[in-house]
Design a protein around this motif. Structure first.
Motif, PDB file in Angstrom:
ATOM      1  N   LEU A  23      22.240  36.436  25.382  1.00 45.74           N
ATOM      2  CA  LEU A  23      23.039  37.652  25.533  1.00 45.74           C
ATOM      3  C   LEU A  23      23.056  38.175  26.962  1.00 45.74           C
ATOM      4  N   GLU A  24      21.936  38.062  27.648  1.00 47.80           N
ATOM      5  CA  GLU A  24      21.907  38.561  29.035  1.00 47.80           C
ATOM      6  C   GLU A  24      22.890  37.797  29.897  1.00 47.80           C
ATOM      7  N   LYS A  25      22.916  36.482  29.740  1.00 44.30           N
ATOM      8  CA  LYS A  25      23.866  35.671  30.524  1.00 44.30           C
ATOM      9  C   LYS A  25      25.304  35.960  30.093  1.00 44.30           C
ATOM     10  N   LEU A  26      25.497  36.194  28.788  1.00 50.80           N
ATOM     11  CA  LEU A  26      26.831  36.531  28.290  1.00 50.80           C
ATOM     12  C   LEU A  26      27.360  37.775  28.992  1.00 50.80           C
ATOM     13  N   HIS A  27      26.526  38.818  29.081  1.00 54.85           N
ATOM     14  CA  HIS A  27      26.972  40.070  29.710  1.00 54.85           C
ATOM     15  C   HIS A  27      27.149  39.912  31.226  1.00 54.85           C
ATOM     16  N   GLU A  28      26.344  39.068  31.833  1.00 58.44           N
ATOM     17  CA  GLU A  28      26.519  38.798  33.272  1.00 58.44           C
ATOM     18  C   GLU A  28      27.874  38.139  33.515  1.00 58.44           C
ATOM     19  N   LEU A  29      28.221  37.201  32.648  1.00 60.04           N
ATOM     20  CA  LEU A  29      29.522  36.535  32.773  1.00 60.04           C
ATOM     21  C   LEU A  29      30.660  37.527  32.557  1.00 60.04           C
ATOM     22  N   TYR A  30      30.484  38.429  31.607  1.00 57.31           N
ATOM     23  CA  TYR A  30      31.525  39.428  31.348  1.00 57.31           C
ATOM     24  C   TYR A  30      31.742  40.321  32.576  1.00 57.31           C
ATOM     25  N   GLN A  31      30.648  40.715  33.215  1.00 55.15           N
ATOM     26  CA  GLN A  31      30.777  41.527  34.426  1.00 55.15           C
ATOM     27  C   GLN A  31      31.460  40.740  35.543  1.00 55.15           C
ATOM     28  N   GLY A  32      31.111  39.458  35.651  1.00 59.46           N
ATOM     29  CA  GLY A  32      31.771  38.618  36.656  1.00 59.46           C
ATOM     30  C   GLY A  32      33.252  38.484  36.376  1.00 59.46           C
ATOM     31  N   ALA A  33      33.609  38.412  35.099  1.00 61.44           N
ATOM     32  CA  ALA A  33      35.023  38.303  34.730  1.00 61.44           C
ATOM     33  C   ALA A  33      35.802  39.533  35.174  1.00 61.44           C
ATOM     34  N   GLN A  34      35.156  40.708  35.157  1.00 59.14           N
ATOM     35  CA  GLN A  34      35.860  41.922  35.588  1.00 59.14           C
ATOM     36  C   GLN A  34      36.244  41.848  37.060  1.00 59.14           C
ATOM     37  N   LEU A  35      35.380  41.236  37.860  1.00 55.83           N
ATOM     38  CA  LEU A  35      35.684  41.073  39.288  1.00 55.83           C
ATOM     39  C   LEU A  35      36.870  40.132  39.472  1.00 55.83           C
ATOM     40  N   VAL A  36      36.882  39.065  38.680  1.00 55.74           N
ATOM     41  CA  VAL A  36      38.002  38.115  38.768  1.00 55.74           C
ATOM     42  C   VAL A  36      39.295  38.802  38.352  1.00 55.74           C
ATOM     43  N   LEU A  37      39.253  39.584  37.283  1.00 58.05           N
ATOM     44  CA  LEU A  37      40.461  40.275  36.815  1.00 58.05           C
ATOM     45  C   LEU A  37      40.942  41.293  37.832  1.00 58.05           C
ATOM     46  N   THR A  38      40.015  41.978  38.507  1.00 56.00           N
ATOM     47  CA  THR A  38      40.398  42.941  39.548  1.00 56.00           C
ATOM     48  C   THR A  38      41.115  42.241  40.701  1.00 56.00           C
ATOM     49  N   SER A  39      40.666  41.015  41.001  1.00 55.56           N
ATOM     50  CA  SER A  39      41.282  40.267  42.111  1.00 55.56           C
ATOM     51  C   SER A  39      42.701  39.826  41.789  1.00 55.56           C
ATOM     52  N   LEU A  40      43.086  39.944  40.520  1.00 49.17           N
ATOM     53  CA  LEU A  40      44.440  39.532  40.106  1.00 49.17           C
ATOM     54  C   LEU A  40      45.403  40.707  40.027  1.00 49.17           C
ATOM     55  N   ALA A  41      45.083  41.771  40.744  1.00 44.33           N
ATOM     56  CA  ALA A  41      45.905  42.988  40.674  1.00 44.33           C
ATOM     57  C   ALA A  41      47.356  42.739  41.048  1.00 44.33           C
ATOM     58  N   ASP A  42      47.605  41.765  41.918  1.00 37.68           N
ATOM     59  CA  ASP A  42      48.979  41.481  42.336  1.00 37.68           C
ATOM     60  C   ASP A  42      49.678  40.490  41.409  1.00 37.68           C
ATOM     61  N   GLU A  43      48.948  39.986  40.415  1.00 38.80           N
ATOM     62  CA  GLU A  43      49.537  39.040  39.461  1.00 38.80           C
ATOM     63  C   GLU A  43      49.344  39.619  38.054  1.00 38.80           C
ATOM     64  N   LYS A  44      50.184  40.587  37.738  1.00 38.99           N
ATOM     65  CA  LYS A  44      49.996  41.372  36.522  1.00 38.99           C
ATOM     66  C   LYS A  44      49.964  40.522  35.250  1.00 38.99           C
ATOM     67  N   GLN A  45      50.851  39.539  35.154  1.00 40.95           N
ATOM     68  CA  GLN A  45      50.883  38.730  33.945  1.00 40.95           C
ATOM     69  C   GLN A  45      49.595  37.923  33.790  1.00 40.95           C
ATOM     70  N   ALA A  46      49.153  37.316  34.902  1.00 39.82           N
ATOM     71  CA  ALA A  46      47.911  36.536  34.865  1.00 39.82           C
ATOM     72  C   ALA A  46      46.732  37.451  34.562  1.00 39.82           C
ATOM     73  N   GLN A  47      46.754  38.656  35.118  1.00 42.13           N
ATOM     74  CA  GLN A  47      45.674  39.609  34.881  1.00 42.13           C
ATOM     75  C   GLN A  47      45.631  40.018  33.404  1.00 42.13           C
ATOM     76  N   SER A  48      46.807  40.291  32.857  1.00 36.90           N
ATOM     77  CA  SER A  48      46.881  40.697  31.452  1.00 36.90           C
ATOM     78  C   SER A  48      46.414  39.579  30.523  1.00 36.90           C
ATOM     79  N   LEU A  49      46.907  38.358  30.749  1.00 37.42           N
ATOM     80  CA  LEU A  49      46.501  37.228  29.922  1.00 37.42           C
ATOM     81  C   LEU A  49      45.003  36.967  30.050  1.00 37.42           C
ATOM     82  N   GLY A  50      44.507  37.080  31.279  1.00 33.18           N
ATOM     83  CA  GLY A  50      43.078  36.865  31.520  1.00 33.18           C
ATOM     84  C   GLY A  50      42.230  37.908  30.812  1.00 33.18           C
ATOM     85  N   TRP A  51      42.696  39.158  30.816  1.00 32.93           N
ATOM     86  CA  TRP A  51      41.946  40.241  30.155  1.00 32.93           C
ATOM     87  C   TRP A  51      41.847  39.971  28.655  1.00 32.93           C
TER      88      TRP A  51
END
Length: 472
Positions: A23-51
Motif C-alpha cells: 500500500l505504501e508504494k501504491l500511494h507513492e505511485l499515485y502521488q507521482g501520477a499527480q505530478l505527471v497529470l499536472t505536466s499535461l496541463a496543455d494537453e487537456k484530452q491526454a490529461q483527462s484520459l490519464g486522470w
C-alpha cells in the motif's frame, strides 16, 4: 531524477502494488501520477484520459489490497466526473465484496450499476459475478448471466464453468452440473483445474451421496493429470466414511495416501473426517476419542501445527452430542485452554445443543450469552477454518478485537431450538426479537423464525446422528 513514466505504466504499477499488498508504494505511485497529470496541463484530452485511468487503477489496486472503502472513494470520483469505472475495476470491487451479511446483493448492485452506465462486461467481471451468485445458491440467476455472456460473444473459461457447476451443485441440481461439466471438458480452450472436480465430488459425497460417482470424478481428475488437494482427500475420506456401506478400511487407505503425499499437508478437516466416521457413523466412541488423542504424536503433526484444531475439536464434540455423552462434553470443554483450541461459534452451537439435550438449558444460555454479535452488516469473522486448499482471509481491516467469538445465524437457530425443546416459547420469541434487531437478510431471519412453526422441535433436530459439523 525528475523523470516519470507514462500514466498507463504508472496505472499498471498501482494495480500490481495493490495485488501485492504494497500500500505504501501504491500511494507513492499515485502521488507521482499527480505530478505527471499536472505536466499535461496543455494537453487537456491526454490529461483527462490519464486522470480517469489512474483513478480506475486505484480502484483495482485498493480493492485487491482489501481496502474496499478506499477503492469506493475513487469509484465515486469517477462517477462525479460523469465517467465510469472499467469492467476490471467493477470486477475487482465485486470480487472483494466480503465479510458482509449479504455479499450477493451488494455485488449485484455494483454489476447493475456497471450495466446501467454502459460498461461492457468482460470475462473477468462475468466470472466474478457468477461466482458470487454460485456461493449464494442462486443457480438460475447464474445460468441467466451465462446465457447473456454467450449472447454477447464472451467466451466462457474453465473458471466460468467451474462457478456454474458450483452453483448447480449447491442447489442439488446434479443433471445441470453433469451437463455443464461435460460441456466444459469439450471446450477447445479447456484447461483442467481442480475446483470443478472437487465440486462434483462434493456433490456426490454430501448432497446426493453416490460413492461410485465420487470415485468417477476422482479417477477422471487423475486421468487428466490434475493433482489432488487437501480438500480432494477430505472428500474421498468422507465418501468412504459417510456413505453407506461405511468402508473404514478404504477411508484409512485414503488417509494413508494423504500422509504419504509430499505436496499436501494433513489438516484438521482430515482428522475430523476420521472422527466423524468412527464416532457418528460407526458409533464407536472409544475409537473416535483414540483418534483425537493420537493427533499430537502422529508423524504428520509438525511442531507448532496447532493440531488438534477447532475443526477437529468440533468433530469430537459432535460425536459426544450424537451419542448422548454430556459428561464427556463437560470434560473436554474444560480442556480447551490446555489444548490451545480457539472457541468458535460452531463449537458453541454443539455445546448449546448438548447441554440443552442433557436438560441444562441454563448452561446452554450461558454459552450463548458469552458470545458477541459482530458489527451490523458484517459477517461473523474467525469462525471458519481456511478452506482445504486456501489460506485464511485476513480480517485486519475490520478492527475487531482478538479473542472474541461471534455468533453465526446458526447459533441463534441452536438457541431457539434449545428454548423450544424445553417448552420456553417466550424465551424463543425474545431471541427472535433480538434476531430482528440484528437486521439479517430476510432469508436468514425467515429460516430462524421458521423454527417456531415446528411444534415438534427438539434440540436434537431430525437426522442429527448422520449430520456433519460446521453447517453455517
Amino acid at each position: 531524477m525528475g523523470v516519470y513514466p507514462r500514466t498507463e505504466v504508472i496505472g499498471r504499477l498501482i494495480a500490481a502494488m495493490g495485488r501485492a499488498g504494497e500500500l505504501e508504494k501504491l500511494h507513492e505511485l499515485y502521488q507521482g501520477a499527480q505530478l505527471v497529470l499536472t505536466s499535461l496541463a496543455d494537453e487537456k484530452q491526454a490529461q483527462s484520459l490519464g486522470w480517469f485511468l489512474i483513478e480506475d487503477q486505484m480502484i483495482i489496486g485498493l480493492a485487491h489490497a482489501d481496502e474496499v472503502e478506499a477503492a469506493h472513494v475513487h469509484r465515486m470520483r469517477i462517477l462525479e466526473q460523469s465517467g465510469s469505472p472499467s469492467a476490471d475495476a467493477y470486477g475487482a470491487l465485486i470480487e472483494n465484496v466480503t465479510d458482509t451479511t449479504d455479499d450477493t446483493t451488494n455485488a449485484l448492485t455494483l454489476f447493475e450499476e456497471c450495466r446501467a452506465r454502459g460498461v461492457t462486461p468482460n470475462i473477468y467481471l462475468y466470472n466474478t459475478v457468477i461466482s458470487k451468485l454460485a456461493k449464494a445458491r442462486k443457480a438460475d440467476h447464474a445460468i441467466q448471466l451465462f446465457h447473456q455472456m454467450q449472447a454477447e460473444h464472451v467466451r466462457p473459461t474453465s473458471v466460468t464453468y467451474g462457478a456454474l457447476i458450483a452453483a448447480c451443485c449447491r442447489v442439488g441440481d446434479a443433471i445441470s452440473a453433469e451437463t455443464l461439466f461435460t460441456e466444459m471438458t469439450a471446450q477447445k480452450n479447456f484447461k483442467p483445474r481442480i475446483p470443478p472436480y472437487n465440486t462434483m465430488m462434493q456433490l456426490y459425497t454430501h448432497t446426493k451421496p453416490d460413492r461410485e460417482r465420487v470415485l468417477h470424478y476422482f479417477n477422471e481428475m487423475r486421468r487428466v493429470g490434475v493433482k489432488p488437494t487437501a480438500h480432494t482427500y477430505k472428500l474421498l475420506m468422507d465418501a468412504y466414511g459417510t456413505i453407506e456401506p461405511i468402508d473404514t478400511a478404504a477411508m484409512q487407505q485414503a488417509f494413508d495416501t494423504l500422509v504419504a503425499d509430499p505436496q499436501v499437508a494433513v489438516q484438521g478437516t482430515h482428522w475430523a473426517a476420521l472422527i466423524n466416521a468412527w464416532g457418528c457413523a460407526k458409533k464407536d466412541l472409544n475409537q473416535a476419542i483414540a483418534i483425537f488423542e493420537s493427533i499430537p504424536s502422529h508423524p504428520s503433526t509438525k511442531p507448532n501445527s496447532r493440531q488438534p484444531d477447532a475443526v477437529v475439536f468440533e468433530a469430537l464434540i459432535n460425536v459426544f452430542v450424537t451419542l448422548r455423552c454430556p459428561e464427556l462434553i463437560a470434560q473436554y470443554r474444560a480442556r480447551i485452554p490446555e489444548l490451545g483450541i480457539r472457541m468458535t461459534a460452531y463449537i458453541a452451537n454443539l455445546l448449546i445443543k448438548g447441554y440443552a439435550a442433557a436438560g441444562d438449558v441454563v448452561e446452554a444460555r450461558n454459552i450463548f450469552e458469552a458470545l458477541a454479535d459482530p458489527p451490523e452488516g458484517i459477517a461473523a469473522p474467525f469462525n471458519h477454518a481456511p478452506h482445504g486448499d486456501q489460506p485464511a482471509a485476513p480480517l485486519n481491516h475490520l478492527n475487531l478485537p482478538d479473542g472474541t467469538v461471534y455468533r453465526e445465524p446458526s447459533t441463534w437457530e441452536a438457541m431457539v431450538r434449545a428454548e423450544l425443546g424445553h417448552g420456553n416459547r417466550d424465551e424463543a420469541l425474545a431471541l427472535l426479537e433480538r434476531v430482528r434487531a440484528r437486521r439479517f437478510p430476510p432469508a436468514v431471519y425467515h429460516r430462524i423464525s421458521g423454527i417456531m412453526l415446528d411444534d415438534s422441535v427438539s434440540p436434537w433436530g431430525r437426522g442429527s446422528e448422520a449430520s456433519a459439523p460446521s453447517t453455517p
